[in-house]
Scaffold this active site. Structure first.
Site: not given
Ligand code: XBP
Ligand code: MG
Length: 257
Positions: A14, A16
């Site tokens: 993952d 973020d």
């Molecule tokens: C985390 C999310 C993303 C980010 C914002 O993604 O839910 O939506 O918060 O990015 P992950 P965007 O943990 O799966 O990496 O605004 O591009 O959606």
């Molecule tokens: Mg995440």
């Protein structure tokens, strides 16, 4: 990206909250700047944003928050794409100017996995427009054999689609890979795809229920330190470090306490 040449074990990360601690001081700041620039009377403080994080995907998060604030659907339908487009550009620029850092211990772990011959992949709800420049800036342009993003699927986490797509593009089955996540939604997505999952929590996700995880840590830890499987996944493992042998043992089903 097409199917890969070989079908060895893979680790699917993952982004973020996992590879990067990007939400509080990254995405949240970008959203708030986009609100200001487009004249939307909204600012998310750390707690308000944390409460919205379980809504995965920036567009869905914006719709939910603006609906909660009483904005009609027709107005949201026009505003959200413009807000999200601006926010994405702001966050991409933050990624390019070095404002978003890898979590401590991540680069060491990627290097260990490379040396062990495991392939690396990404499965993130985030938008490709910022995901690719961020990964290239922090880890090198061709570091990941497969990068599945929120643009590639209709249903984001906790649905398994991103992990199913990543496995398909890797050309392997769910038991030939392990996921590394930070959140309950990400854990649920990986498990629904039939994968094992190690969770490395952060300040936004520490309180979430990770009972179904194969391993729960509170960080990637110091180089060379070993993690241990938890008898009770509710407990956080002291941050002894997540190293390649732990992840490869999870894939092989050879992990023992
Ligand atoms: C985390 C999310 C993303 C980010 C914002 O993604 O839910 O939506 O918060 O990015 P992950 P965007 O943990 O799966 O990496 O605004 O591009 O959606
Ligand atoms: Mg995440």
């Amino acid at each position: 990206m097409g199917a890969a040449a070989n079908a060895g074990p893979a680790v699917v990360f993952d982004v973020d909250g996992t590879l990067v601690d990007s939400e509080r001081d990254g995405h949240r700041v970008a959203f708030n700047q986009a609100f200001s620039e487009l004249g939307v009377p909204l600012q998310w403080d750390v707690d308000a944003y944390g409460a919205l994080l379980p809504i995965t995907g920036g567009r869905r998060r914006l719709h939910a928050a603006l609906e909660q604030a009483g904005m009609a659907e027709a107005e949201r339908a026009s505003l959200v794409p413009r807000l999200h487009e601006r926010k994405t550009r702001i966050f991409r620029d933050m990624a390019l100017d070095g404002s978003i850092a890898a979590r401590p211990g991540v680069v060491r772990l990627l290097d260990e996995l490379d040396a062990a011959g495991a392939r690396l992949a990404v499965a993130t709800t985030g938008s490709r427009e910022w995901v690719e420049p961020l990964l290239a800036a922090l880890f090198g342009a061709r570091r990941f054999a497969v990068v599945a993003t929120g643009d590639d699927v209709r249903r984001s986490k906790p649905d398994p689609d991103l992990y199913v797509l990543a496995l398909h593009r890797l050309g392997i089955g769910a038991r030939d890979a392990v996921a590394v996540e930070d959140s309950g939604a990400g854990l649920a997505a990986a498990l629904a795809a039939g994968m094992r999952c190690a969770v490395v929590v952060n300040d936004y996700t520490r309180h979430q229920d990770m009972a179904a995880a194969d391993l729960v840590l509170d960080g990637f830890g110091a180089p060379g330190a070993r993690a241990g499987v938890l008898a009770d996944p509710h407990r956080l493992h002291p941050s002894g470090g997540l190293d390649a042998t732990v992840l490869l043992a999870l894939i092989a089903g050879a992990w023992t306490e």
